[in-house]
Design a protein around this motif. Sequence first.
Motif, mmCIF file in Angstrom:
data_model
loop_
_atom_site.group_PDB
_atom_site.id
_atom_site.type_symbol
_atom_site.label_atom_id
_atom_site.label_comp_id
_atom_site.label_asym_id
_atom_site.label_seq_id
_atom_site.Cartn_x
_atom_site.Cartn_y
_atom_site.Cartn_z
ATOM 1 N N THR A 183 27.032 -18.810 -3.034
ATOM 2 C CA THR A 183 26.778 -19.860 -4.019
ATOM 3 C C THR A 183 27.880 -20.903 -3.968
ATOM 4 N N SER B 17 15.109 -11.167 -3.990
ATOM 5 C CA SER B 17 16.204 -12.124 -4.130
ATOM 6 C C SER B 17 15.863 -13.116 -5.230
ATOM 7 N N ALA C 209 24.697 -12.974 -0.280
ATOM 8 C CA ALA C 209 24.550 -13.925 -1.382
ATOM 9 C C ALA C 209 25.717 -14.898 -1.340
ATOM 10 N N GLY D 182 20.422 -16.618 -0.757
ATOM 11 C CA GLY D 182 20.339 -15.175 -0.939
ATOM 12 C C GLY D 182 19.306 -14.570 -0.004
ATOM 13 N N ASN E 15 21.291 -13.240 -6.994
ATOM 14 C CA ASN E 15 21.426 -11.787 -6.949
ATOM 15 C C ASN E 15 20.319 -11.205 -6.085
ATOM 16 N N ASN E 16 20.622 -10.094 -5.444
ATOM 17 C CA ASN E 16 19.704 -9.449 -4.512
ATOM 18 C C ASN E 16 19.517 -7.982 -4.889
ATOM 19 N N LYS E 17 18.356 -7.450 -4.491
ATOM 20 C CA LYS E 17 18.074 -6.035 -4.700
ATOM 21 C C LYS E 17 17.266 -5.518 -3.524
ATOM 22 N N SER F 120 17.801 -10.508 1.105
ATOM 23 C CA SER F 120 17.793 -9.052 1.066
ATOM 24 C C SER F 120 16.879 -8.546 2.166
ATOM 25 N N TYR G 131 22.697 -22.432 -3.539
ATOM 26 C CA TYR G 131 22.801 -20.987 -3.392
ATOM 27 C C TYR G 131 21.995 -20.548 -2.169
ATOM 28 N N SER H 42 23.794 -19.370 -9.346
ATOM 29 C CA SER H 42 23.945 -17.923 -9.237
ATOM 30 C C SER H 42 22.858 -17.361 -8.345
#
Length: 278
Positions: free
Chosen positions: A62, A93, A60, A102, A68-70, A104, A100, A66
Amino acid sequence: MTQSAYRLGFIAACVLSSVAFRAVPVKAAAFSFSESHLTLNNLNGLPEVKDSTLVTDAIAKTSQGSVNNKFDGTLNFVADEQTRLDGLFEARSQGEGTGYFGKSEITSNAFAQFLATPQQPFSFDFQIASFLRNTADAVLERATAKSNVSLSLLAPDQTILQFFTLDASVNTSPFDQSNNETLQVTTNGQILGSTRQLLPGINEEIGNLSFLGRFDQTVSQPTLLTLRINTRNQSCIQAPSAVDACVQVPETSPLWAFSLVTALGLLFLPRQLGSATR
């Protein structure tokens, strides 16, 4: 216009150009989700050797905004009274703002060796399902979801006897407004049933896929066969957008806008000074 007034106007134009470039998009957000499920059932023998691995990774970055990843996954290769393999893999993601990136990713690898004989050929059933979903709110954003599944049955000399591969992706950007969904399925095994649904859209695209199949392999003499399974799920988001959101592009800078305004101002400045001295 006096020389001092012109300079004040020129500086104001440069500042406004820089601010305006950074402000687009303001509240946009991108979302990418990739999930796949793999099950092997009714394997008609216990493995001589088996192993499995599950690997996760995420990045990730930036400049503004913002991200965020999972990622999550389970892989169970059970061989007691019966043999079965169950796997569930999920990558997600999310991003928001003007700059940004991201990504995953979750991958799994498993293999098992089975002894097949003329009296007991090797066989098993498999079930594969993938769900992909992207959302991109602004033209400068892109989201990409990918799912890959591969099954291979190998002879002792590593010759491929039976195979099944699924490669699906959904690539979403309101900028190009084109259908970027892809699905490739190849196999020499039996396909017992399937559903394929790819729903294109401008801001949101969805892929929902499932396959039922079976491998059967006869042998003329006792043979140690190898079953290999590989999976990969990816979810990627990016602003500014790229052709593929999983490949990071250089960060956009407002300096080019400032340079353009500066160059135009320098060309226009001598005319203003000449008219002011007359």
